[in-house]
Scaffold this active site. Structure first.
Site, PDB file in Angstrom:
ATOM      1  N   GLY A 173       0.852  -1.184   0.000  1.00  0.00           N
ATOM      2  CA  GLY A 173       0.000   0.000   0.000  1.00  0.00           C
ATOM      3  C   GLY A 173       0.885   1.229   0.000  1.00  0.00           C
ATOM      4  CE  LYS A 200      -2.602 -11.510   1.794  1.00  0.00           C
ATOM      5  NZ  LYS A 200      -3.307 -11.717   3.072  1.00  0.00           N
ATOM      6  CB  THR A 219      -3.217   2.616  -0.221  1.00  0.00           C
ATOM      7  OG1 THR A 219      -2.504   2.430   0.987  1.00  0.00           O
ATOM      8  CG2 THR A 219      -2.964   4.022  -0.753  1.00  0.00           C
ATOM      9  CD  GLN A 266     -14.905   5.938  -1.722  1.00  0.00           C
ATOM     10  OE1 GLN A 266     -15.606   6.681  -1.044  1.00  0.00           O
ATOM     11  NE2 GLN A 266     -15.375   4.873  -2.312  1.00  0.00           N
ATOM     12  CD  GLU A 301     -12.262  13.095   4.624  1.00  0.00           C
ATOM     13  OE1 GLU A 301     -12.272  12.721   3.450  1.00  0.00           O
ATOM     14  OE2 GLU A 301     -11.602  12.528   5.519  1.00  0.00           O
ATOM     15  CG  ASP A 357      -1.492 -11.791   6.206  1.00  0.00           C
ATOM     16  OD1 ASP A 357      -2.252 -12.626   6.728  1.00  0.00           O
ATOM     17  OD2 ASP A 357      -1.566 -11.452   5.017  1.00  0.00           O
ATOM     18  CG  HIS A 373     -16.443   4.567   6.701  1.00  0.00           C
ATOM     19  ND1 HIS A 373     -17.599   5.181   6.277  1.00  0.00           N
ATOM     20  CD2 HIS A 373     -15.439   5.407   6.378  1.00  0.00           C
ATOM     21  CE1 HIS A 373     -17.298   6.342   5.724  1.00  0.00           C
ATOM     22  NE2 HIS A 373     -15.988   6.502   5.775  1.00  0.00           N
ATOM     23  NE  ARG A 385     -13.973   8.056   9.065  1.00  0.00           N
ATOM     24  CZ  ARG A 385     -12.994   7.710   8.254  1.00  0.00           C
ATOM     25  NH1 ARG A 385     -12.171   6.724   8.603  1.00  0.00           N
ATOM     26  NH2 ARG A 385     -12.809   8.326   7.096  1.00  0.00           N
ATOM     27  CG  HIS A 414     -12.916   2.283   7.197  1.00  0.00           C
ATOM     28  ND1 HIS A 414     -12.826   2.054   5.841  1.00  0.00           N
ATOM     29  CD2 HIS A 414     -12.357   3.511   7.409  1.00  0.00           C
ATOM     30  CE1 HIS A 414     -12.252   3.099   5.250  1.00  0.00           C
ATOM     31  NE2 HIS A 414     -11.942   3.980   6.178  1.00  0.00           N
ATOM     32  CD  GLU A 426      -5.835  -0.611   8.538  1.00  0.00           C
ATOM     33  OE1 GLU A 426      -6.881  -0.972   9.115  1.00  0.00           O
ATOM     34  OE2 GLU A 426      -5.755  -0.474   7.298  1.00  0.00           O
ATOM     35  NE  ARG A 461      -8.115   5.784   9.954  1.00  0.00           N
ATOM     36  CZ  ARG A 461      -8.665   6.252   8.835  1.00  0.00           C
ATOM     37  NH1 ARG A 461      -8.176   7.334   8.258  1.00  0.00           N
ATOM     38  NH2 ARG A 461      -9.700   5.628   8.290  1.00  0.00           N
ATOM     39  CB  SER A 479      -4.779   6.105   7.593  1.00  0.00           C
ATOM     40  OG  SER A 479      -5.614   6.438   6.503  1.00  0.00           O
TER      41      SER A 479
END
Length: 543
Positions: free
Chosen positions: A27, A48, A56, A60, A126, A221, A242, A288, A349, A373, A384, A389
């Site tokens: 990402g 992977k 990522t 949006q 936001e 992972d 989210h 959120r 999310h 993350e 967050r 992020s």
């Protein structure tokens, strides 16, 4: 008991590969870190699936940074600390807000094309941000644009070797120091990759839950392999759901960006009533976790499965220009964002916790780093702040490389074996897709948006029934992914049971209030030490 290693492997009997820096994941954290490292080091980038498969890519809203003259690092810090509900590291937040703008300039130099307005970088607002500080690209496809630019730079770098479709099974450690990783190639062959530094950039744990905005590679992972290796894992109870994810029969879950509410959208219950005034003075732009719980409450009160997101009062031109991806996606299933209310519901999310690091991204295991993350740097606390992020990934990615450049080189180290687990004789008997679905249902039911002691204990009991699979002979990607999901599910549920309060992304119906007197502290797992608690300190004094 979760074992140290998932497989029995004689390292002396498999191929060895040596590089300077191993980066696991692709990402923004993995790509940016690999590019920074490649300026002076040879880098192996392991994915992977491919460069384009990461959280990522689906981001949006944008990336938060102080760009406007009306904004300041102090404002950004205040907003981040408020959202983090007391658990942020003030030092980490200070680093983020002051170093973030330079990181954005790095992205621009690497080819990222952010949206412009009258020749200047366009900024939006936001939830829980006090200022317009969100940079975006192609309206609502910021993550995809960043991945595009960084991927192209990565492919051009002569110092980066890319291994697609490889999975990291475990980290190899000697005397508390990471020496590399055991990797499985697409054909099933295993290889011991040795490196002077290893950086985990594997993303989060969205696939713990049946409904998530994350791609199918988000199986925790990095957290799981770091835990098995002896790394400290912090604050796993804090999962961000989210609030507004498309909920439509036959359609996949699709994120409806928070920026839609930032541009004026309303939330309405099934009766068509706006309801956020009952829950928070910031209405639709509340943090959120508040919005997600408010939506769940409205869903329960009205007996529905969703609520509506309504931006039909804004101009058609603005909606199509600002949210082209969301508009086209909704149109593809028969919903017109300009004229229809969009059915939405919360979905998993983002993971606020993860592999605990210092301010240079290093874990308690020497030469092992975590970025993005998968890490717990202290920036996000219990919740967050939107669009922080991507900023965190570039800020701490750069810090990680500075730290790696100061490390003494590490020559090839020969290890003979990974300790054997004598009971591993047969492959798992139950299909992993079935086991995974059962795990996800347990997490949704008992460790989702709202939790309580009875449910969490029941969830732990059901999860522990899967522990015998660690005695099986694992050999496929889906085997390793389930083992990692099970590890993360156990850590998340146990931490949620331990924290007897409500804070940020963790809400206990039996302890609905925040308790700083008892719980202004982190939960920290270590495979050898179990679950411990660490108080938030300010100049060495408990806050």
């Amino acid at each position: 008991m979760i074992p140290r290693y998932l497989t029995d492997t004689d390292l002396s009997a498999i191929p060895h590969y040596h590089t300077d820096v191993i980066v696991i994941g692709a990402g923004i954290a993995g790509l940016y870190t690999a590019l920074q490292a490649s300026e002076t080091k040879q880098v192996l980038l392991i994915t992977k699936k491919s460069l384009l498969d990461s959280n990522t890519r689906y981001a949006q809203g944008g990336i938060a940074a102080v760009i406007s003259d009306d904004d300041s690092p102090e404002y950004h810090s205040q907003d981040t600390l408020a959202a983090g509900a007391g658990l942020c590291s003030r030092e980490a937040v200070d680093i983020l807000v002051h170093e973030g703008p330079a990181g954005v300039q790095d992205l621009i130099r690497m080819g990222t094309k952010f949206d412009l307005e009258n020749g200047e970088i366009a900024l939006t607002k936001e939830g829980a941000h006090s200022q317009r500080r969100i940079l975006h690209a192609n309206g609502d496809a910021t993550g995809a644009e960043i991945v595009r630019a960084l991927s192209e730079e990565t492919k051009r770098s002569e110092n980066i070797e890319l291994w697609d479709d490889h999975i990291v099974i475990d980290l190899i450690t000697v005397d508390g120091e990471c020496r590399g990783a055991l990797v499985q190639k697409p054909d099933g062959q295993r290889i011991y990759v040795q490196g002077s530094a290893t950086v985990l950039c594997t993303g989060g744990t969205g696939q713990l839950f049946r409904y998530t905005t994350n791609p199918d590679v988000a199986t925790g992972d990095g957290v799981a392999i770091a835990y098995r290796a002896g790394a400290d894992i912090q604050d796993m109870e804090f999962i961000q759901f989210h609030p507004t994810v498309l909920f439509y029969p036959g359609a996949p879950r699709f994120l409806i960006s928070e920026a839609v509410r930032g541009e004026g959208a309303y939330l309405r219950n099934i009766k068509g009533e706006r309801f956020m005034e009952k829950y928070h003075p910031q209405l639709e732009l509340a943090p959120r976790d508040v919005v997600a719980r408010a939506i769940v409450s409205e869903i329960e009160e009205t007996g529905s499965s969703f609520i509506y997101l309504d931006i039909t009062h804004e101009s058609e031109e603005m909606i199509k220009h600002r949210f082209p991806t969301i508009y086209e996606t909704c149109l593809g299933i028969g919903l017109d964002l300009t004229t229809d209310w969009i059915p939405v519901a919360p979905a998993a999310h983002y993971m606020m916790g993860g592999v605990k690091t210092d301010l240079h991204g290093e874990t308690n295991i020497k030469r092992l780093f975590a970025c993005g993350e998968v890490s717990s740097t202290g920036v996000h606390g219990a919740n967050r702040l939107a669009s922080n992020s991507l900023s965190e990934a570039i800020v701490f990615g750069k810090r990680i490389i500075r730290r790696i450049q100061s490390l003494p080189s590490l020559g090839p180290v020969i290890l003979d074996y990974i300790p054997s687990h004598n009971l591993r004789l047969e492959p798992p008997k139950q299909a992993m897709v079935e086991k995974r679905l059962k795990l996800q249902k347990v997490m949704v039911r008992y460790a989702g948006v709202r939790r309580d002691e009875r449910g969490l204990k029941r969830g732990l009991e059901e999860l522990q029934r899967h522990l015998p699979m660690f005695d099986s002979c694992l050999s496929r990607r889906e085997d390793y992914e389930f083992a990692n999901l099970l590890t993360c599910a156990l850590l998340t549920t146990e931490a949620a049971l331990r924290r007897e309060e409500s804070r940020g992304g963790h809400y206990r119906e039996d302890y609905p209030l925040r308790s700083d007197e008892q719980w202004l502290k982190h939960t920290v797992f270590n495979r050898e030490c179990g679950l411990t608690e660490e108080w938030i300190l300010n100049d060495g004094i408990k806050l």
